[in-house]
Design a protein around this motif. Sequence first.
Motif, short mmCIF file in Angstrom:
data_model
loop_
_atom_site.label_atom_id
_atom_site.label_comp_id
_atom_site.label_asym_id
_atom_site.label_seq_id
_atom_site.Cartn_x
_atom_site.Cartn_y
_atom_site.Cartn_z
N GLU A 623 -3.74 2.34 6.68
CA GLU A 623 -3.76 0.89 6.89
C GLU A 623 -4.13 0.54 8.33
O GLU A 623 -4.88 -0.40 8.58
N LEU A 624 -3.61 1.34 9.27
CA LEU A 624 -3.92 1.07 10.67
C LEU A 624 -5.41 1.29 10.95
O LEU A 624 -6.03 0.52 11.68
N LEU A 625 -5.98 2.34 10.38
CA LEU A 625 -7.40 2.59 10.61
C LEU A 625 -8.25 1.48 10.00
O LEU A 625 -9.28 1.09 10.57
N ASP A 626 -7.82 0.98 8.85
CA ASP A 626 -8.55 -0.12 8.24
C ASP A 626 -8.53 -1.35 9.16
O ASP A 626 -9.55 -2.00 9.38
N GLU A 627 -7.37 -1.67 9.73
CA GLU A 627 -7.28 -2.80 10.64
C GLU A 627 -7.99 -2.50 11.96
O GLU A 627 -8.55 -3.40 12.60
N LEU A 628 -7.96 -1.25 12.38
CA LEU A 628 -8.66 -0.86 13.60
C LEU A 628 -10.16 -1.11 13.45
O LEU A 628 -10.80 -1.66 14.36
N LEU A 629 -10.72 -0.74 12.31
CA LEU A 629 -12.15 -0.94 12.10
C LEU A 629 -12.49 -2.43 12.04
O LEU A 629 -13.48 -2.88 12.64
N ASP A 630 -11.66 -3.22 11.34
CA ASP A 630 -11.89 -4.66 11.31
C ASP A 630 -11.82 -5.25 12.72
O ASP A 630 -12.63 -6.10 13.10
N GLY A 631 -10.85 -4.82 13.48
CA GLY A 631 -10.71 -5.33 14.84
C GLY A 631 -11.87 -4.94 15.72
O GLY A 631 -12.32 -5.72 16.58
N TYR A 632 -12.39 -3.73 15.53
CA TYR A 632 -13.53 -3.29 16.33
C TYR A 632 -14.75 -4.17 16.07
O TYR A 632 -15.44 -4.59 17.01
N PHE A 633 -15.01 -4.46 14.81
CA PHE A 633 -16.16 -5.31 14.50
C PHE A 633 -15.92 -6.75 14.95
O PHE A 633 -16.86 -7.46 15.32
N ALA A 634 -14.66 -7.20 14.94
CA ALA A 634 -14.36 -8.52 15.50
C ALA A 634 -14.68 -8.55 16.99
O ALA A 634 -15.21 -9.54 17.52
N LEU A 635 -14.37 -7.47 17.70
CA LEU A 635 -14.70 -7.39 19.12
C LEU A 635 -16.20 -7.43 19.34
O LEU A 635 -16.70 -8.14 20.22
N LEU A 636 -16.96 -6.67 18.54
CA LEU A 636 -18.42 -6.70 18.67
C LEU A 636 -18.97 -8.09 18.39
O LEU A 636 -19.92 -8.54 19.04
N ASN A 637 -18.39 -8.78 17.40
CA ASN A 637 -18.85 -10.14 17.11
C ASN A 637 -18.59 -11.07 18.28
O ASN A 637 -19.40 -11.93 18.60
N ARG A 638 -17.45 -10.91 18.93
CA ARG A 638 -17.14 -11.73 20.11
C ARG A 638 -18.18 -11.51 21.19
O ARG A 638 -18.67 -12.44 21.82
N GLN A 639 -18.54 -10.26 21.42
CA GLN A 639 -19.51 -9.95 22.45
C GLN A 639 -20.89 -10.48 22.08
O GLN A 639 -21.63 -10.98 22.94
N ALA A 640 -21.24 -10.39 20.80
CA ALA A 640 -22.53 -10.91 20.37
C ALA A 640 -22.58 -12.43 20.49
O ALA A 640 -23.59 -13.00 20.92
N VAL A 641 -21.49 -13.11 20.12
CA VAL A 641 -21.44 -14.56 20.24
C VAL A 641 -21.56 -14.98 21.70
O VAL A 641 -22.25 -15.95 22.04
N LEU A 642 -20.93 -14.24 22.60
CA LEU A 642 -21.01 -14.56 24.01
C LEU A 642 -22.45 -14.46 24.50
O LEU A 642 -22.90 -15.30 25.30
N ALA A 643 -23.18 -13.46 24.04
CA ALA A 643 -24.58 -13.33 24.44
C ALA A 643 -25.41 -14.49 23.90
O ALA A 643 -26.28 -15.03 24.61
N ILE A 644 -25.15 -14.90 22.65
CA ILE A 644 -25.88 -16.04 22.08
C ILE A 644 -25.56 -17.31 22.85
O ILE A 644 -26.45 -18.10 23.18
N ARG A 645 -24.29 -17.52 23.16
CA ARG A 645 -23.89 -18.71 23.91
C ARG A 645 -24.56 -18.73 25.28
O ARG A 645 -24.98 -19.79 25.75
N SER A 646 -24.61 -17.58 25.92
CA SER A 646 -25.20 -17.52 27.25
C SER A 646 -26.66 -17.94 27.22
O SER A 646 -27.13 -18.68 28.08
N GLN A 647 -27.40 -17.47 26.21
CA GLN A 647 -28.80 -17.87 26.12
C GLN A 647 -28.92 -19.37 25.86
O GLN A 647 -29.78 -20.04 26.42
N ARG A 648 -28.04 -19.92 25.05
CA ARG A 648 -28.12 -21.36 24.77
C ARG A 648 -27.71 -22.17 26.00
O ARG A 648 -28.27 -23.25 26.25
N TRP A 649 -26.75 -21.67 26.77
CA TRP A 649 -26.42 -22.35 28.02
C TRP A 649 -27.62 -22.33 28.96
O TRP A 649 -27.94 -23.33 29.60
N ARG A 650 -28.29 -21.19 29.07
CA ARG A 650 -29.45 -21.11 29.96
C ARG A 650 -30.54 -22.07 29.51
O ARG A 650 -31.16 -22.75 30.34
N CYS A 651 -30.79 -22.12 28.20
CA CYS A 651 -31.80 -23.05 27.69
C CYS A 651 -31.42 -24.49 28.01
O CYS A 651 -32.26 -25.28 28.48
N SER A 652 -30.18 -24.86 27.74
CA SER A 652 -29.74 -26.22 28.01
C SER A 652 -29.86 -26.55 29.50
O SER A 652 -30.25 -27.65 29.89
#
Length: 721
Positions: A623-652
């Motif tokens: 169960e912990l490994l299952d949650e660990l993997l979900d959490g890892y991909f949540a972290l990657l999504n956070r980092q990807a969203v931050l990169a997208i936001r940064s590009q949109r801030w630069r454009c704006s």
Amino acid sequence: MLSDSVIDLDENFLAVLIVYFGPLPPWLPLTLASMAANPTVSFSVVGDAPPPYTGLPPNVRFETVGWVEMQARLGALSGRRVSYTRQYKANDIKPLLPELYPHLLAGRSWWAWSDLDVVYGDLRAHMALALRAPACCAGRELQCSKRLRRDRRSPCFNSSRAPPGRSADTWRDARACPCTAGERVTAVSPLYPNPWRKKCWGPFTAFRVEGGASAAGARPPATTTSLFRRAPKWRQIVGTAEYAHFDEWWGPLSARGFETMGDVMTRLSDAGELVMSRALLPFAEAKSCADVECTFCPCGALRFELRGGKLLVNEREAMLLHLCTPAMLLHLSESKPAWREHARRHPLPPWRAGAQPECVRVSGLGAFAPDDALGAVGALLRRRTALRRHRPLSEKAAPHLLYGDAALALPGAERLNVSVGECAESAFDDSGDVSGGGGGGGGGGGGAPPAAGAMALARARRDFEALAARYAAAVAAELAHSLRWICAWARLAAVYRSLVSRVEPGHPAAAKLPGLNGNRRVRTPLWAGERLGWWRQSPTWAVHDWGGRADDRPSDRPPDAGGEHRACLCSAPPAPAGSCLAEGGAHSCARPLDARGAPIGQPCLGKRVDGRPSCGERCGAAELLDELLDGYFALLNRQAVLAIRSQRWRCSWLYKLRACWTAEGLATHADPERPLPPSSGAACASVLPPQDEGRLGWGSANPANLTRGELDSLLYRWRCW
């Protein structure tokens, strides 16, 4: 499955035509092995390469023709002058091959175009499955633009909104396009059915040779060997040197009126001249899943096993595996660099009759970035990346798969590996799976020893706690990054308001200035959950309730044009480790944050707070490994969203800066088209945006000293539209 006789498949039913110019690829022996495993299918490779080996599979032939000679044949066929500069253009030839080489179809009831970078499974079995499921969509096809597919009110988004009898959505509606008069399937595409009703796929699309429907009263049959002639501008497509994606479901030259074969097939389906198969054929593609526009496109193939005529991809049987994929261009391969890198180290042995191994396994077509969080979840990760028809089961994992040069650049990432020999019964076994220890040493036979289970559980807890700390740090960094941008934006907006108040509204250069003459304002795209849009009305900035003490709340509030104050969160303290920030309070979880949402209000790590898993002390290792993997991909999504936001801030920022330059030029009676240099005391140039590093930063651009040309170039580079 019905027998072949029931669905009218003769012994030599299919001819597959391939066009390929240039040096033969390093994976060719595997492609030939998969062709040899389909003895009832003939494969013809048209190109400038002679047969690579003295002995080829008996059902494979190479039709050798020079590149210049091929262009001469196309010129004679089209009546146009043909002069190609790139061999990629050869893919536009695929629909024309039956007319250029009619003898290759002799005695065959079906023909298909395909590519040389394909590994085939059992084509006969899958074609038999396809022919059992005709879809008669005459008079039901909808003309769906990209805008209509995104409109929730449109039947292009949801077929239930279509008028009665007008739904051709065989993807969502199992009752759509019924066949009631004995119609037969006349075209098969693995990509169909799909939400956009696209009918063909460049790597493999098959047609019944005589074409048409065979029911009484049906329209005259389409001649599928000349189907390309139904495109109004096929001669211009042949004559242009640009690759028009004529063999694909989409094309970049539609503005010229160039139809693709996908457009032609949709039109003929609506006219009743073509009957598609609606069978959900399993297939795969070794490409990234990061294309947010095409959420139905195949992707995510990481490994495969070829055992005779049976092809297993990511542990699922597939019709075929395409090793090169389109993101925008069909042959912009995402796994070919891995094959070429492997060929430099371990070239594949040539194909030889009678010397083929029982089984071939290939892994490392793509990879995840190496990470400590993935060290204990290998078997679980393999299960998450198994395919559901043509995409990985886990939509959380899929976007983070890397291919091609991006994967090769990762230190320590898995490299492409080819294993030739006998295959065990279980493909890609789950060795190292600790699910047995997940019972927490609950006793009983067959499980892991209690000591081993306790060690696995302790390691899983340590890994989870480390990941939770990383996630909390990422949340704090994202918050701080958003605050820096909000504050810089507020300062630039204040400068712009002071300048535009001194501009004469009637000046021609002021006609498009935001905030004047009824124009909508250039605004930040990231506040209060508003969608991206550069020229919409600026929102009212609400005071954010910082979740700390009252005296910790920021006080920097630049005045707006009306003299009121808006909150600028310029001095907020970083988030405490292990906590979650949200609008209205620091310790409650906000709604999930996406690339179009608000910059404040970060989600907690799933249901976990302060580094504790949702299952609490009852967690076993599994169960912990299952949650660990979900959490890892949540972290990657956070980092990807931050990169997208940064590009949109630069454009704006760039749009706002361009408007500020114009206002400053008009206010100071200078040239409104040329920015004032910082040395002259220019107000716009005195406000600097955040200087972040890497994907979040400006790269080689210097926002403090941009010219108008450089600004426009950056707007184009970052696709700020």
